[in-house]
Design a protein around this motif. Sequence first.
Motif, mmCIF file in Angstrom:
data_model
loop_
_atom_site.group_PDB
_atom_site.id
_atom_site.type_symbol
_atom_site.label_atom_id
_atom_site.label_comp_id
_atom_site.label_asym_id
_atom_site.label_seq_id
_atom_site.Cartn_x
_atom_site.Cartn_y
_atom_site.Cartn_z
ATOM 1 N N VAL A 453 0.620 -1.538 0.172
ATOM 2 C CA VAL A 453 0.595 -0.050 0.453
ATOM 3 C C VAL A 453 1.247 1.281 0.145
ATOM 4 C CG1 VAL A 453 -1.707 1.595 1.465
ATOM 5 C CG2 VAL A 453 -1.941 -1.480 1.100
ATOM 6 N N GLN A 454 1.714 1.308 0.945
ATOM 7 C CA GLN A 454 2.752 2.075 0.798
ATOM 8 C C GLN A 454 3.708 2.853 -0.969
ATOM 9 O OE1 GLN A 454 5.060 2.116 4.141
ATOM 10 N NE2 GLN A 454 3.602 2.648 5.718
ATOM 11 N N SER A 455 3.241 2.051 -1.724
ATOM 12 C CA SER A 455 4.018 1.648 -2.698
ATOM 13 C C SER A 455 3.384 3.287 -3.686
ATOM 14 C CB SER A 455 4.104 0.766 -3.917
ATOM 15 O OG SER A 455 4.694 -0.113 -2.942
ATOM 16 N N HIS A 456 1.830 3.174 -3.533
ATOM 17 C CA HIS A 456 1.140 4.492 -3.290
ATOM 18 C C HIS A 456 1.648 5.755 -3.069
ATOM 19 C CE1 HIS A 456 -1.958 1.688 -5.232
ATOM 20 N NE2 HIS A 456 -2.162 1.629 -4.026
ATOM 21 N N TYR A 457 2.375 5.668 -2.402
ATOM 22 C CA TYR A 457 2.363 7.577 -1.271
ATOM 23 C C TYR A 457 3.997 7.395 -1.309
ATOM 24 C CZ TYR A 457 -1.518 6.334 0.833
ATOM 25 O OH TYR A 457 -2.858 5.895 0.933
ATOM 26 N N VAL A 458 4.870 6.795 -1.817
ATOM 27 C CA VAL A 458 6.376 6.954 -1.504
ATOM 28 C C VAL A 458 7.057 7.576 -2.934
ATOM 29 C CG1 VAL A 458 8.007 5.975 -1.073
ATOM 30 C CG2 VAL A 458 7.274 5.584 0.098
ATOM 31 N N SER A 459 7.954 8.278 -2.841
ATOM 32 C CA SER A 459 8.537 8.706 -4.498
ATOM 33 C C SER A 459 10.029 9.341 -3.464
ATOM 34 C CB SER A 459 7.497 10.536 -4.372
ATOM 35 O OG SER A 459 8.255 10.326 -5.720
ATOM 36 N N ALA A 460 10.927 8.547 -4.496
ATOM 37 C CA ALA A 460 12.227 8.279 -4.301
ATOM 38 C C ALA A 460 12.654 8.357 -5.642
ATOM 39 C CB ALA A 460 12.654 6.909 -3.115
ATOM 40 N N GLU A 461 13.951 9.078 -5.271
ATOM 41 C CA GLU A 461 15.103 8.592 -6.480
ATOM 42 C C GLU A 461 16.354 7.613 -6.573
ATOM 43 O OE1 GLU A 461 17.800 11.917 -6.110
ATOM 44 O OE2 GLU A 461 16.471 13.631 -6.339
ATOM 45 N N SER A 656 7.115 10.445 2.225
ATOM 46 C CA SER A 656 8.290 10.631 1.148
ATOM 47 C C SER A 656 8.972 11.891 1.841
ATOM 48 C CB SER A 656 8.246 12.376 -0.782
ATOM 49 O OG SER A 656 7.271 10.980 -1.086
ATOM 50 N N ARG A 657 8.750 12.871 2.460
ATOM 51 C CA ARG A 657 9.027 13.878 3.562
ATOM 52 C C ARG A 657 9.527 13.452 4.022
ATOM 53 N NH1 ARG A 657 6.129 18.981 5.547
ATOM 54 N NH2 ARG A 657 8.111 19.542 6.375
#
Length: 725
Positions: A453-461, A656-657
């Motif tokens: 589910v957290q794959s929806h929310y996290v944006s990472a380089e 992400s923060r």
Amino acid sequence: MKLKILELFQVPEEFYLLELVTRLKRILQYKIDIAPLTRFEILQSQEMIEFLSQVPSASVPKRTRSALHNHLKSDPFVATLLLLAEPSDDLYAENLLNQQYALLTHLYCVRGLHDYTAYLQFYRTFIECKLAVLPLHQLLHLTTREVHQRLSSAAAHVQDLRLVTPFFLKAQRSRPSTNSLLFADNHHMQTIDDDIEYVETSDETGETSCSVVRLASELSLNTEQQRRKFRFKIAGAQRAFYAFENATALGMQAALPNELYEFLQVCAPGLLRNSTVAIAFVDAGYLLLFLFQLFGVPSPLQLILNNKLAERLPAEQSQNYIAYQFEREGRFISAELNLRADLLQTLSPEDSDARIHFAASSRLQLPLPSSILELLNTTLRGIGSDARHGCTLQKALDIDVADYRRWLNTKLKATSLPLRGIGSSALHRAFLQYSKHTIPEVYRAFLAQNTIVQSHYVSAEPHKIGSTMLRAWRDFCDVTGMRWSHIDAHETARFAVSRQFHCEVGSKITLRSELVAALYQVLLAEPDLNSIAFYVYLRIASTSALRPVREPFPEFQHLNVDAGSMTISDKRVHHADERRLVVLTSSACQLLRAWRNAAVANALRKLIASPTHALMWFDDDARQWQHFGRKTVDSLLHQRTNEVLKSHSFRHVAASRFLTSSGRFDQRLLNFLMNHSRAGVGLLDRFSALSPRYAADLLRQQMEQYDLEFAELDAQALAQLEALA
């Protein structure tokens, strides 16, 4: 505006707007009186009416059903609209035509545009039979449910109303269609044991809909004995899953570092001495597969080998592959994993500036640990170029799954580990269990080509994901006794070059930090109570990961500013009175306290009631306090930025923060922040060793580290609120 109107009513290309102007205008005018619209929707409807008033209408007589035959089923609303005569200029004239338009508006509000049966019965009852049931002033002041009740009463005496009356109720959708496993947008599967799976579903916004623990193998349930055995297995699976999520240190789900060291002493002593050159070619292939699985790659045999210097590329570039290149003849190899990153059906930004959101890449490149690189160098140099490029590892090494299991079981029998219940699965999980709370679960999901589910929310380089994984691997190697090589100048240069290309994987609607800061400054440039309240909402939503719901903030009795927390009912899944504990930073508490003082003072000046919840905005037209619901937030964002932004984005920003903060990462704290848990296992479950206050303090310390970047803006907002009080 013309395109918006055509899109709203989905007018086919065969019809011109000129012949629908007066009809659509009347529907919009009645819709404002009938439908429960938000302030933004009312303003939008008024803009459409004003636009239609300026468009010259063409005098078109009402059509016949035979002339509209091709559109009766595909576009029933537009077809029914053309079957009515053009309305007169008198909006509230008490006549049959206006009553028909009012009834058609009621039907459109509850049935939409494509319910063919509803519009067919409407035509037969009110257009063909010309029934007049209710006067116009009642049709415009009654809700659709009240109109249904009046029609139901009249249907007892007028038989022609019996078929059309049920369609004035909103169509009821069966609950399983939205919450079942079959109709979910995304499925997140996690294998706990060989026969046990945990399946969780989510929609495109990341909200979970259902979760089940099930058996992976199919069982026959024909007799009562088989059904009883199945129930026992499910109960055992749930207990096993609970133990798995609790990550019990001495559990048998994963081998301990010293147990892995014992295995490597028998299987590959060269890895412990950092002497992979002495490992034979045959053993190197098996050890390579073992380290891949230990690192977290579930099916390494299916990886395709891709030589970067080859003239021809493999045909299936959409698959996962290893991109490699030989360096310094006989000594070094550079290689990385190239994996799919678009594994989810997620909410995507629409009609917005490309500079607002981070660019989401469909591929992810991950560096490999030095021990895997050395074994890969040994194995690939022993294989001809034609036998490795474009081939899978299984074909290049001439090893299948049965061969690998046979080799691993043979090595295991040479140790004492099987006597302690340690099998091959436990060995493969050793690293993941060791780094369970230090590597973000999203990173491990990318590596395993799985989704959570957290794959929806996290944006990472990508370089952040790779460096985090390698750092945890080196810590694991130090504990288990494996040696690892430091990267040389060549590797350092390669990482430096890779960081120049800024792209991210994961969430597609995470807002750039520059845009968030600019939006805050725009809101504080308007020192009125509603703008500052909206600033406070966005600050807390982007820090405490609030869900965009109808009432995001609780009543004052559920807010404890001194303790820095509040409880909200943003998602009730397990219990009707379930509440979520939200941790607030010190600046958020100060802003909420200052806003309440200013809001109460404003209420006294205007002689109105004080707000009832921790944060609200004042509607001057309705003269009452309103919540920051999802539609309200979306419309306010559109007004401030003139872009189509989603209220969900600020929950993504919060994730992400937290993930990219400088503090020491802990997966349990991220789950606590996002209110995510499996099988009831979380930081505040009944077996937790932490008190809720101590857990909240741990999370707040992490949040305070990165929330200081907006300290100056918070001070400005506090000064404005004190002035308004």
